[in-house]
Design a protein around this motif. Structure first.
Motif, PDB file in Angstrom:
ATOM      1  N   ARG A   1       1.022  -1.106  -0.471  1.00 43.14           N
ATOM      2  CA  ARG A   1      -0.006  -0.251  -0.135  1.00 43.14           C
ATOM      3  C   ARG A   1       0.756   1.342   0.170  1.00 43.14           C
ATOM      4  NH1 ARG A   1      -4.232  -1.978   4.504  1.00 43.14           N
ATOM      5  NH2 ARG A   1      -5.375  -3.305   3.297  1.00 43.14           N
ATOM      6  N   LEU A   2       2.286   1.550   0.942  1.00 40.60           N
ATOM      7  CA  LEU A   2       2.922   2.442   0.743  1.00 40.60           C
ATOM      8  C   LEU A   2       4.165   2.515  -0.402  1.00 40.60           C
ATOM      9  CD1 LEU A   2       4.540   1.602   4.103  1.00 40.60           C
ATOM     10  CD2 LEU A   2       3.401   3.553   3.643  1.00 40.60           C
ATOM     11  N   HIS A   3       3.916   1.177  -0.972  1.00 36.87           N
ATOM     12  CA  HIS A   3       4.752   1.533  -2.807  1.00 36.87           C
ATOM     13  C   HIS A   3       3.494   2.248  -3.300  1.00 36.87           C
ATOM     14  CE1 HIS A   3       6.293  -0.130  -6.303  1.00 36.87           C
ATOM     15  NE2 HIS A   3       5.759  -0.387  -6.417  1.00 36.87           N
ATOM     16  N   ARG A   4       2.029   1.464  -3.504  1.00 36.51           N
ATOM     17  CA  ARG A   4       1.066   2.009  -4.800  1.00 36.51           C
ATOM     18  C   ARG A   4       0.865   3.583  -4.234  1.00 36.51           C
ATOM     19  NH1 ARG A   4       0.751   1.252  -8.503  1.00 36.51           N
ATOM     20  NH2 ARG A   4      -1.016   1.800  -8.681  1.00 36.51           N
ATOM     21  N   ALA A   5       1.462   3.930  -2.934  1.00 44.05           N
ATOM     22  CA  ALA A   5       0.865   5.723  -2.563  1.00 44.05           C
ATOM     23  C   ALA A   5       2.046   6.462  -3.281  1.00 44.05           C
ATOM     24  CB  ALA A   5       0.776   5.656  -1.486  1.00 44.05           C
ATOM     25  N   LEU A   6       3.290   5.999  -2.677  1.00 38.28           N
ATOM     26  CA  LEU A   6       4.148   6.849  -3.488  1.00 38.28           C
ATOM     27  C   LEU A   6       3.704   6.666  -4.725  1.00 38.28           C
ATOM     28  CD1 LEU A   6       7.036   5.384  -1.129  1.00 38.28           C
ATOM     29  CD2 LEU A   6       5.974   7.925  -1.388  1.00 38.28           C
ATOM     30  N   SER A   7       3.815   5.426  -5.671  1.00 36.63           N
ATOM     31  CA  SER A   7       3.633   5.580  -7.606  1.00 36.63           C
ATOM     32  C   SER A   7       2.799   6.219  -7.820  1.00 36.63           C
ATOM     33  CB  SER A   7       3.769   3.952  -7.347  1.00 36.63           C
ATOM     34  OG  SER A   7       3.622   3.618  -9.552  1.00 36.63           O
ATOM     35  N   ASN A   8       1.499   5.897  -6.973  1.00 37.23           N
ATOM     36  CA  ASN A   8       0.368   7.385  -7.795  1.00 37.23           C
ATOM     37  C   ASN A   8       1.372   8.057  -6.963  1.00 37.23           C
ATOM     38  OD1 ASN A   8      -1.141   4.901  -8.177  1.00 37.23           O
ATOM     39  ND2 ASN A   8      -2.229   4.441  -6.101  1.00 37.23           N
ATOM     40  N   LEU A   9       1.414   8.605  -6.252  1.00 40.93           N
ATOM     41  CA  LEU A   9       1.517  10.594  -6.172  1.00 40.93           C
ATOM     42  C   LEU A   9       2.865  11.149  -7.102  1.00 40.93           C
ATOM     43  CD1 LEU A   9       1.394  10.561  -2.198  1.00 40.93           C
ATOM     44  CD2 LEU A   9      -0.137  12.025  -3.338  1.00 40.93           C
ATOM     45  N   SER A  10       3.883   9.678  -7.428  1.00 35.82           N
ATOM     46  CA  SER A  10       4.855  10.410  -8.529  1.00 35.82           C
ATOM     47  C   SER A  10       4.363  10.718  -9.814  1.00 35.82           C
ATOM     48  CB  SER A  10       5.690   9.325  -8.347  1.00 35.82           C
ATOM     49  OG  SER A  10       6.378   9.274  -7.088  1.00 35.82           O
ATOM     50  N   ASN A  11       3.642   9.690 -10.240  1.00 38.73           N
ATOM     51  CA  ASN A  11       2.822   9.712 -11.665  1.00 38.73           C
ATOM     52  C   ASN A  11       1.803  10.646 -11.589  1.00 38.73           C
ATOM     53  OD1 ASN A  11       4.168   7.427 -12.245  1.00 38.73           O
ATOM     54  ND2 ASN A  11       1.943   6.615 -11.372  1.00 38.73           N
ATOM     55  N   ILE A  12       1.570  12.002 -10.432  1.00 38.85           N
ATOM     56  CA  ILE A  12       1.323  13.322 -10.909  1.00 38.85           C
ATOM     57  C   ILE A  12       1.793  13.943 -11.474  1.00 38.85           C
ATOM     58  CG2 ILE A  12      -0.193  15.576  -9.236  1.00 38.85           C
ATOM     59  CD1 ILE A  12      -1.231  12.950  -7.618  1.00 38.85           C
ATOM     60  N   ASP A  13       1.412  14.576 -12.747  1.00 42.54           N
ATOM     61  CA  ASP A  13       1.746  15.977 -13.663  1.00 42.54           C
ATOM     62  C   ASP A  13       2.148  16.942 -12.360  1.00 42.54           C
ATOM     63  OD1 ASP A  13       2.374  17.210 -14.752  1.00 42.54           O
ATOM     64  OD2 ASP A  13       1.507  17.768 -16.769  1.00 42.54           O
ATOM     65  N   ILE A  14       2.857  17.306 -11.768  1.00 42.07           N
ATOM     66  CA  ILE A  14       2.433  18.641 -10.954  1.00 42.07           C
ATOM     67  C   ILE A  14       2.835  20.365 -11.839  1.00 42.07           C
ATOM     68  CG2 ILE A  14       3.362  17.069  -8.609  1.00 42.07           C
ATOM     69  CD1 ILE A  14       5.762  18.554  -9.094  1.00 42.07           C
ATOM     70  N   ASP A  15       3.312  19.898 -12.478  1.00 37.44           N
ATOM     71  CA  ASP A  15       3.215  21.060 -13.321  1.00 37.44           C
ATOM     72  C   ASP A  15       1.974  21.465 -13.870  1.00 37.44           C
ATOM     73  OD1 ASP A  15       5.776  19.944 -13.863  1.00 37.44           O
ATOM     74  OD2 ASP A  15       5.628  19.992 -15.779  1.00 37.44           O
ATOM     75  N   GLU A  16       0.599  21.179 -13.588  1.00 40.62           N
ATOM     76  CA  GLU A  16      -0.516  21.327 -13.946  1.00 40.62           C
ATOM     77  C   GLU A  16      -0.926  22.141 -12.740  1.00 40.62           C
ATOM     78  OE1 GLU A  16      -2.590  19.175 -16.685  1.00 40.62           O
ATOM     79  OE2 GLU A  16      -1.474  19.181 -18.038  1.00 40.62           O
ATOM     80  N   LEU A  17      -0.889  21.946 -11.140  1.00 40.96           N
ATOM     81  CA  LEU A  17      -1.003  21.713 -10.224  1.00 40.96           C
ATOM     82  C   LEU A  17      -0.535  23.241  -9.841  1.00 40.96           C
ATOM     83  CD1 LEU A  17      -0.089  18.619  -8.717  1.00 40.96           C
ATOM     84  CD2 LEU A  17      -2.680  18.861  -9.591  1.00 40.96           C
ATOM     85  N   ASP A  18      -1.742  24.088  -8.662  1.00 38.75           N
ATOM     86  CA  ASP A  18      -1.397  25.265  -8.374  1.00 38.75           C
ATOM     87  C   ASP A  18       0.172  24.870  -7.443  1.00 38.75           C
ATOM     88  OD1 ASP A  18      -2.780  24.937  -5.332  1.00 38.75           O
ATOM     89  OD2 ASP A  18      -4.080  24.799  -6.562  1.00 38.75           O
ATOM     90  N   PRO A  19       0.911  26.300  -6.607  1.00 35.77           N
ATOM     91  CA  PRO A  19       1.510  25.888  -5.656  1.00 35.77           C
ATOM     92  C   PRO A  19       1.363  25.273  -4.718  1.00 35.77           C
ATOM     93  CG  PRO A  19       1.609  27.646  -6.777  1.00 35.77           C
ATOM     94  CD  PRO A  19       0.488  27.540  -7.522  1.00 35.77           C
ATOM     95  N   ALA A  20       0.000  25.954  -4.368  1.00 36.22           N
ATOM     96  CA  ALA A  20      -0.410  24.545  -2.304  1.00 36.22           C
ATOM     97  C   ALA A  20      -0.893  23.267  -3.107  1.00 36.22           C
ATOM     98  CB  ALA A  20      -1.911  25.401  -2.112  1.00 36.22           C
ATOM     99  N   ASP A  21      -1.083  22.816  -4.161  1.00 29.91           N
ATOM    100  CA  ASP A  21      -1.622  21.348  -3.971  1.00 29.91           C
ATOM    101  C   ASP A  21       0.284  20.504  -4.466  1.00 29.91           C
ATOM    102  OD1 ASP A  21      -4.162  21.551  -3.801  1.00 29.91           O
ATOM    103  OD2 ASP A  21      -4.428  21.652  -6.616  1.00 29.91           O
ATOM    104  N   ARG A  22       1.257  21.382  -4.871  1.00 26.80           N
ATOM    105  CA  ARG A  22       2.688  20.906  -5.383  1.00 26.80           C
ATOM    106  C   ARG A  22       3.027  20.651  -4.600  1.00 26.80           C
ATOM    107  NH1 ARG A  22       5.277  24.908  -9.965  1.00 26.80           N
ATOM    108  NH2 ARG A  22       3.188  24.735 -11.175  1.00 26.80           N
ATOM    109  N   GLU A  23       2.574  21.487  -3.187  1.00 21.40           N
ATOM    110  CA  GLU A  23       3.284  21.504  -2.015  1.00 21.40           C
ATOM    111  C   GLU A  23       2.709  20.292  -0.917  1.00 21.40           C
ATOM    112  OE1 GLU A  23       5.990  21.272   1.732  1.00 21.40           O
ATOM    113  OE2 GLU A  23       5.860  23.525  -0.379  1.00 21.40           O
ATOM    114  N   ARG A  24       1.678  20.234  -0.839  1.00 21.09           N
ATOM    115  CA  ARG A  24       0.703  18.998  -0.320  1.00 21.09           C
ATOM    116  C   ARG A  24       1.133  17.668  -0.850  1.00 21.09           C
ATOM    117  NH1 ARG A  24      -4.092  22.356  -1.408  1.00 21.09           N
ATOM    118  NH2 ARG A  24      -4.733  22.995   0.289  1.00 21.09           N
TER     119      ARG A  24
END
Length: 62
Positions: free
Chosen positions: A10-33
């Protein structure tokens, strides 16, 4: 027992899912989260990992 039912998986999947998010399209607050979540999950992963020993009971067949 299903290996997907373990905390390590579960930890691995959570990290993997978060790593796959395209952070370039997020606002700064979401990037920080996302960054905070990844950092916390990595810390938890280190705490829950069993200690590495030479005699970990792993046998390699050649």
């Amino acid at each position: 027992m299903d290996p997907r039912d373990t905390p390590g998986y579960r930890l691995h999947r959570a990290l993997s899912n978060l790593s796959n998010i395209d952070i370039d399209e997020l606002d700064p607050a979401d990037r920080e989260r996302i960054d905070t979540a990844v950092t916390l999950l990595e810390q938890v992963s280190l705490l829950t990992r069993p200690p590495a020993t030479e005699d970990a009971g792993v046998q390699v067949e050649s």
